[in-house]
Design a protein around this motif. Structure first.
Motif, PDB file in Angstrom:
ATOM      1  N   LEU A   1     -57.280  13.753  12.047  1.00  0.00           N
ATOM      2  CA  LEU A   1     -58.302  13.024  11.287  1.00  0.00           C
ATOM      3  C   LEU A   1     -58.747  11.777  12.027  1.00  0.00           C
ATOM      4  O   LEU A   1     -57.930  11.094  12.645  1.00  0.00           O
ATOM      5  CB  LEU A   1     -57.718  12.596   9.938  1.00  0.00           C
TER       6      LEU A   1
ATOM      7  N   GLN B   1     -60.296   7.840  11.657  1.00  0.00           N
ATOM      8  CA  GLN B   1     -59.906   6.826  10.657  1.00  0.00           C
ATOM      9  C   GLN B   1     -60.851   6.803   9.459  1.00  0.00           C
ATOM     10  O   GLN B   1     -60.443   6.556   8.328  1.00  0.00           O
ATOM     11  CB  GLN B   1     -59.829   5.433  11.291  1.00  0.00           C
TER      12      GLN B   1
ATOM     13  N   ARG C   1     -59.983   9.527   7.173  1.00  0.00           N
ATOM     14  CA  ARG C   1     -58.718   9.150   6.550  1.00  0.00           C
ATOM     15  C   ARG C   1     -58.981   8.174   5.400  1.00  0.00           C
ATOM     16  O   ARG C   1     -58.379   8.279   4.333  1.00  0.00           O
ATOM     17  CB  ARG C   1     -57.853   8.495   7.623  1.00  0.00           C
ATOM     18  N   MET C   2     -59.883   7.224   5.616  1.00  0.00           N
ATOM     19  CA  MET C   2     -60.185   6.253   4.545  1.00  0.00           C
ATOM     20  C   MET C   2     -60.746   6.959   3.320  1.00  0.00           C
ATOM     21  O   MET C   2     -60.393   6.648   2.186  1.00  0.00           O
ATOM     22  CB  MET C   2     -61.197   5.212   5.050  1.00  0.00           C
TER      23      MET C   2
ATOM     24  N   ARG D   1     -57.917   8.843   1.595  1.00  0.00           N
ATOM     25  CA  ARG D   1     -56.940   7.967   0.940  1.00  0.00           C
ATOM     26  C   ARG D   1     -57.527   7.320  -0.305  1.00  0.00           C
ATOM     27  O   ARG D   1     -56.845   7.129  -1.308  1.00  0.00           O
ATOM     28  CB  ARG D   1     -56.474   6.891   1.916  1.00  0.00           C
TER      29      ARG D   1
END
Lengths: 251, 797
Positions: B425, B427, B430-431, B434
Motif C-alpha cells: 500500500l 501511504q 493506507r490513510m 485506516r
C-alpha cells in the motif's frame, strides 16, 4: 550509515551558485485592500547563505511568519522579488510551487501536523515516496532519536516525540531548506531542547539551510545568524560568533 | 449574572453569529435541508394524494348515489321492484334494462362494443345517477335520445346533435346523442372478461327505458336491479334476500361493489397507491431522519473550538447547547418548509393527475393535519435529537480543552488494522483504509445511507420491469388471441365453425364461459368457469416456468390467487355452483394451481364443462388469431354476424395496458426516484463536506509537503469513492429485498406483480448514485483547490 549520510549531504550541497540560498528584494505582502488593508511585509531585503542555521526573531505581527510562508512557497508576495538559488520563485505558478516544496523545502510547524492515521515510520514514508533522493524513513527517524518508535501512531507519542517525527518527515527528503515555524512553541523546555538538538543534528549532517522562527530569544544562541523582524521589515541581521550547543540553552 | 439588557445584547450578537454560521455553511445546510425535504415531501405527497383521492371517490359515490349491490336477472316483472325495496337493509332500489351492444362507429374499422342501459322513466332515479358534462338528459317521450359516456364520446368526437347506430339484442337502433355524461358505475369502462379499459373500443349508452324494453323483448320487465343499502345494513344479508326473491327469474346471483368491475379496478389501483404510499415514504423519512442525525452530530463535533470559546466567555452549557440547537432547528425548519410546500403541491398535482385518469368529475383536495404533525414530529425529533446529543457532548468539555487542538486519535488499537500494514500500500491509500477502520460506525453509516438510496431507487423502479413481464406474460404467453368474439347466448358448435371459416381468421378456438360460485368449506368466490379445448393455444393458464397448464380430463385448473382465497390446493375437491341455466351444483377435483400475474381464472376442458352443464356441444364465444392485413373486412363480417354480443380486441389491449401502467405508476415512480437521488446527494455531499472539515489540517499539511491537489483529493474523495463502491452491492441487495417486498405488497385482485428486476434497473440505480457521488466530489474538489494552507495549519481550528 554515517558515510551514506555524508554522501547524500554532498549531493544536497551540489548546485549552489554563489553560496546564497534565498535573496529577497523589496518584498511586500498586503492582506485585504482599501482601508482594511494590512501590510504584513513592507519591503524586505535580505540574503540568506546556504547551509546556515538562522534564527528569526520578532514580535507577533512583525511579519516573520509571512516571510517564512513566502520563501517556503506557501503564499505569494504582493510585490518584490524572491530568488531561490538564482531562480525567481515569486513569479511561479501553483504547480511550480508544489514542485518547489516537494523538491527543496522541509516544513516543521508548531502543531506538528502529523497524519494521525499513519505511524511514525509511515508519516516519514509519506514524503520519501514522492521525493527524488530521500533518506530511508528509519534513518531519518534515527537522526531525531526515534529509532525505537517507528511503529507508533501519533496518538501514542508525546508532544516532543511528535515534533521530532515532524522533523524527521521534513528532513527525510534531504531538503535544501528546512523551515521551522515555532517548532518549540507547544513544548516545555527540556522537550524543546531535544527538538532543537534534532534540528542542529540535521543542519550539521545534511547542511540544509535551516530557518527557525521563534518568540524565544534564548534559541538565538544556537544560530549562525540571527534575523530580527519588526513592523514588516528586517530590523537587524546579526552574525553569531559564539554559537552555543542547544543542550546549554534553557528557558 | 448578566443583566436583562446585557443579555439581550449578547443574544443579539449570538444570533448574528448564528446567521453568519448558517450562511457560511449554506451549501451543507441546503443539502441537509434537502434530505429532510425529500423525506417530508414524499410522505406528504403520498398522504395528500391518497386522502384526496379517497375523499373524492367517496364524495363522488355519495353524491351520485352509486349502488352497493347489483342483481342481474334474465327477466322479471316490473312489479317485483316493490319486493326488492321491502328487503330489510335496502335504502333505495331501481330496476333497469341493461344489455351488451355493438356500437357502429364509422370513424374506425375495429368493432366497438359496450353496453346500453335504460334510464329511469321519470326523474334522475335513486341509484347510479349520471353526471352530465355536456347537453341534457333525454326527454321521457323521446325514444331515440341517448346519453353517451364521456370517454367514448371524446375518443370518437361525439357531441350532442350527432347520431349513432347500435346493435342490441340482434336488432339495430338509431339514436340521437343529446348528452355526454360521467357515471360512478363506469369510472373504468371495461368490457366483461377484459383486463384493460379502452375508451375507444368500449362505450356506454343510456336511453329511454320503454324503447330499450321494446328492442330487447323486456316490455313490462327488467333484467337488473341496483340497490343502495341503508346505513349499517348487512350486505351479505341483502344479497341473500335478493337471491331468494329473484331466483325464479334466472338470477345468477347478486353481487356487491367488491365484484363490480369498475369499482374493483378503482379499489385495486388505490390499494396499490396506498401500499406505495405506506411503504416508500416511511423509508424515505427514516433514512432522512437517520442521515440528518449523523450529519448534525458531525457538524457540531467540528465546532468544538467555537464552543470552547463561548464557554470561555461565560456562556453556560445550557446556553451553548441552545445556540447549536437553534442552528440546527433553522436547518430543520428550512427542510420542513421546502418539504412541506413541495409535498403539498405535489400531492395536489398528483391528485389532479389521478382525478383525470379516473375521470372523477371533481376533486376534493384534503390534506390531513395529523399527517403534517406526525411528519414534523419525526423530522424534528431526528434533527434536534442528534443535535442535542452532540451539543451536550461538546458543551461538557472544559473550555481550555475545547479550544486546544484535540490530541491525535489513537489508531493503534482499532481492530483490523493489520491489513493496512501491507507493504504494497502507498501511504495515501493506507490513510483512507485506516480512516475507515478506525471509525467503522461512521463509515458504516455513510455506506448505509448510500446503500439506502440505491435500494430505494431499485425498490421503486423495478415496478416498471415487473409490469413489462406481467404484460408480456399475459398477452404473449397466456392470451395469445387477437380477437375474442362473444355470443349473446351460448350457441351450437357450428357457430364457432362458421366464424373460424371467415376470411382473415388464421386460427380459432371455441370457449364456453359459465358464471359460477366456487366454494371450499365456508369460503366462497365468484368466478367464471372457462371451458377450452384440450390443446388450447390461444387462451391458457401458465405455470411459474411459463409452461401451459392443460386441464386434464374432468379436472379444473385454478389461478393461484383464487386457490389462495379459497384455501384450496391441487388434489382437493371444489364445489361449483353454476349461476346460469339449470344452475347445477357440482363437485370437481382441482387438478392444478397455476400462478397468474393478471386476473383470476378457472379453466377446464370445454367438453367436460358442456357435460357438467348437461348441455350439448355449445360455445359462448370464439378466440381468434387474425391476419392483420385482412382485419378490416373481418371486423365488418363479425359485427354483422348474428348473435354476436361483443368483439374485443386483445392486440390493442396490450398497448393500452402498457400505456395505462406508464401513466398510472410512471408519475409516482418518477417522483420517488427523484427524491431517492436527492437523498443520495444529501448523504454523499455531506459526507465529503464533513470529512473535509474534519481533515482540513491533514490535507493542508499534505499540500505543504509537496503533494499535488490531485493527490490530496485522492485521500479525501478516495474514501467516499471506496465507500460508495462498497455500498453499491449492499444497496443492490437491499433493493432486491425491497423490490421483493413491494412486489408482494403491491399485488391485488387484478394484478400480481412478478418479482423481476432487470439488470438495467440495477445499472441505472447505481449510475444515478455514482453520478451523485461524482457531482458532490467535484463540488468539494473546488473547495479543496482553494484550500488556504497557511491558515489551515496555523490555527487550532
Amino acid at each position: 550509515m554515517p558515510e551514506a549520510r555524508t554522501k547524500r549531504a554532498a549531493t544536497a550541497r551540489a548546485g549552489k551558485a554563489d553560496g546564497i540560498c534565498f535573496s529577497t528584494r523589496g518584498l511586500t505582502k498586503v492582506y485585504g485592500h482599501g482601508t482594511g488593508a494590512v501590510h504584513a511585509l513592507r519591503g524586505v531585503d535580505i540574503e540568506l547563505p546556504d547551509g546556515e542555521l538562522i534564527v528569526v526573531l520578532g514580535a507577533s505581527g512583525s511579519g516573520k511568519s509571512t516571510f517564512l510562508n513566502i520563501i517556503g512557497g506557501l503564499d505569494r508576495a504582493t510585490g518584490g522579488e524572491v530568488v531561490f538559488r538564482g531562480r525567481d520563485i515569486g513569479a511561479a505558478g501553483q504547480r511550480e510551487l508544489t514542485e518547489f516544496r516537494r523538491r527543496h523545502v522541509g516544513f516543521v510547524f508548531q502543531f506538528y501536523n502529523l497524519m494521525p492515521s499513519l505511524t511514525a515510520w509511515e508519516n516519514v514514508a509519506l514524503v520519501t515516496e514522492i521525493a527524488e533522493n530521500p533518506l530511508k524513513p528509519e534513518d531519518a527517524l534515527a537522526m531525531v532519536g526515534l529509532e525505537q518508535r517507528l511503529g507508533h501512531f501519533p496518538g501514542q507519542l508525546s508532544g516532543g516525540e511528535q515534533q521530532r517525527v515532524a522533523i524527521a518527515r521534513a528532513v527525510a527528503k534531504q531538503p535544501s531548506v528546512l523551515l521551522c515555524d515555532e517548532p518549540t512553541g507547544a513544548l516545555d523546555s527540556p522537550t524543546g531542547v531535544r527538538v532543537l538538538e534534532a534540528l542542529k543534528t540535521v543542519n550539521d549532517d545534511l547542511k540544509s539551510t535551516t530557518l527557525i522562527i521563534t518568540h524565544n530569544q534564548s534559541v538565538a544562541a544556537m544560530a549562525d545568524r540571527v534575523v530580527i523582524f519588526a513592523d514588516g521589515r528586517v530590523r537587524e541581521v546579526r552574525k553569531n560568533t559564539a554559537k552555543t550547543h542547544p543542550k546549554d540553552i534553557s528557558w | 449574572m448578566v443583566n436583562g439588557k446585557g443579555m439581550f445584547a449578547l443574544l443579539r450578537a449570538l444570533d448574528r453569529k448564528l446567521v453568519r454560521d448558517l450562511w457560511g455553511m449554506r451549501m451543507q445546510a441546503l443539502a441537509i435541508a434537502f434530505v429532510i425535504a425529500g423525506g417530508v415531501a414524499v410522505h406528504l405527497l403520498a398522504a395528500g394524494m391518497l386522502t384526496s383521492l379517497e375523499e373524492t371517490r367517496r364524495a363522488y359515490y355519495d353524491r351520485y348515489l352509486f349502488a352497493d349491490v347489483w342483481a342481474p336477472v334474465v327477466r322479471a316483472p316490473n312489479a317485483l321492484i316493490a319486493g326488492v325495496r321491502a328487503i330489510d337493509g335496502v335504502q333505495a332500489a331501481e330496476s333497469r334494462i341493461r344489455f351488451p351492444a355493438l356500437l357502429d362507429m364509422p370513424d374506425m374499422a375495429e368493432p366497438a362494443s359496450g353496453e346500453i342501459i335504460s334510464l329511469p322513466e321519470s326523474g334522475e332515479g335513486a341509484v347510479n345517477r349520471l353526471h352530465l358534462t355536456q347537453g341534457r338528459m333525454p326527454r321521457p317521450d323521446h325514444r331515440d335520445e341517448a346519453v353517451v359516456l364521456q370517454g367514448f364520446a371524446d375518443a370518437h368526437g361525439l357531441a350532442p346533435g350527432d347520431s349513432l347506430a347500435v346493435t342490441v339484442y340482434g336488432g339495430r337502433l338509431r339514436l340521437h346523442v343529446v348528452g355526454i355524461a360521467l357515471s360512478p358505475e363506469h369510472v373504468y369502462a371495461i368490457a366483461p372478461g377484459q383486463m384493460v379499459p379502452d375508451a375507444r373500443l368500449y362505450g356506454v349508452i343510456w336511453m329511454n327505458r320503454r324503447a330499450l324494453a321494446q328492442a330487447t323483448n323486456r316490455d313490462g320487465a327488467f333484467n337488473e336491479v341496483v340497490v343502495r343499502l341503508s346505513r349499517g345494513a348487512n350486505e351479505a344479508a341483502v344479497i341473500a334476500g335478493l337471491d331468494r326473491l329473484l331466483a325464479p327469474y334466472g338470477a345468477p346471483g347478486a353481487y356487491g361493489r367488491r365484484d363490480q368491475l369498475s369499482d374493483s379496478f378503482v379499489a385495486s389501483e388505490m390499494d396499490q397507491l396506498r401500499t406505495m404510499g405506506m411503504v416508500i415514504p416511511p423509508i424515505f423519512l427514516l433514512v432522512a431522519a437517520f442521515l440528518v442525525n449523523i450529519v448534525i452530530t458531525r457538524i457540531i463535533a467540528v465546532q468544538r473550538a467555537g464552543i470552547g470559546l463561548m464557554k470561555a466567555f461565560g456562556y453556560s452549557d445550557g446556553e451553548v447547547t441552545r445556540h447549536y440547537l437553534k442552528l440546527v432547528a433553522a436547518i430543520g425548519a428550512l427542510g420542513l418548509a421546502i418539504g412541506g410546500g413541495l409535498g403539498m403541491w405535489l400531492g395536489r398535482v398528483m391528485a389532479e393527475l389521478y382525478m383525470e385518469y379516473f375521470t372523477f368529475p371533481f376533486l376534493v383536495f384534503r390534506a390531513d393535519a395529523m399527517d403534517y404533525v406526525a411528519v414534523c414530529a419525526v423530522s424534528g425529533a431526528a434533527v434536534l435529537g442528534g443535535a442535542a446529543l452532540a451539543a451536550r457532548r461538546a458543551a461538557a468539555l472544559n473550555p481550555a480543552q475545547a479550544m486546544t487542538l484535540p490530541p491525535p486519535p489513537d489508531y493503534s488499537r482499532a481492530a483490523g488494522m493489520g491489513i493496512t500494514r501491507l507493504r504494497a500500500l502507498d501511504q495515501q491509500t493506507r490513510m483512507i483504509l485506516r480512516q475507515i477502520i478506525r471509525w467503522p460506525a461512521r463509515a458504516g453509516l455513510t455506506m448505509a445511507g448510500i446503500a439506502a438510496s440505491v435500494a430505494l431507487l431499485i425498490g421503486t423502479l423495478f415496478m416498471m420491469d415487473s409490469i413489462k413481464v406481467l404484460i408480456g406474460d399475459f398477452f404473449g404467453v397466456a392470451n395469445r388471441h387477437d380477437v375474442a368474439v362473444t355470443f349473446v347466448e351460448p350457441r351450437p358448435r357450428s357457430a364457432y365453425h362458421s366464424i373460424a371459416r371467415l376470411p382473415g381468421v388464421m386460427a380459432a378456438e371455441p370457449f364456453r364461459a359459465a358464471p359460477a360460485r366456487l366454494r371450499h368449506g365456508h369460503l366462497e368466490e365468484r368466478a367464471a368457469i372457462i371451458g377450452v379445448p384440450a390443446d388450447a393455444e390461444l387462451s391458457r393458464l401458465i405455470d411459474a416456468a411459463g409452461r401451459a397448464v392443460t386441464p386434464p380430463p374432468g379436472g379444473l385448473v385454478l389461478s393461484d390467487d383464487l386457490a389462495a382465497k379459497l384455501n384450496i390446493r391441487a388434489g382437493d375437491t371444489i364445489q361449483i355452483e353454476i349461476t346460469e341455466g339449470r344452475r347445477p351444483a357440482l363437485m370437481v377435483p382441482v387438478a392444478a394451481v397455476a400462478p397468474t400475474h393478471v386476473g383470476s381464472g378457472a379453466q377446464m376442458r370445454i367438453e367436460d364443462l358442456n357435460r357438467l352443464l348437461r348441455e350439448g356441444p355449445v360455445v359462448s364465444g370464439v378466440n381468434l388469431r387474425v391476419d392483420r392485413d385482412a382485419v378490416d373486412a373481418l371486423y365488418a363480417r363479425l359485427t354483422a354476424a348474428p348473435g354476436v354480443a361483443g368483439v374485443s380486441l386483445q392486440a390493442l389491449a396490450a398497448d393500452t395496458l402498457a400505456g395505462m401502467m406508464d401513466e398510472n405508476l410512471g408519475a409516482a415512480l418518477g417522483i420517488y426516484s427523484l427524491f431517492g437521488a436527492l437523498i443520495a446527494l444529501g448523504v454523499v455531499y455531506n459526507s465529503i463536506r464533513i470529512s473535509y472539515a474534519e481533515r482540513q489540517r491533514e490535507l493542508a499539511s499534505l499540500r505543504v509537503l509537496g503533494f499535488s491537489r490531485g493527490a490530496v483529493s485522492y485521500i479525501l474523495l478516495g474514501e467516499v469513492a471506496f465507500l460508495t463502491l462498497l455500498a453499491l452491492p449492499l444497496g443492490m441487495a437491499g433493493g432486491t429485498g425491497l423490490a421483493w417486498y413491494m412486489a408482494g405488497a403491491m399485488s391485488s385482485d387484478m394484478f400480481r406483480l412478478p418479482f423481476v428486476i432487470e439488470p438495467s434497473t440495477y445499472g441505472f440505480a447505481c449510475a444515478v448514485v455514482l453520478a451523485v457521488t461524482v457531482g458532490s466530489s467535484l463540488l468539494v474538489r473546488r473547495q479543496l483547490d482553494r484550500l488556504d494552507m497557511v491558515s489551515a495549519l496555523k490555527t487550532g481550528e
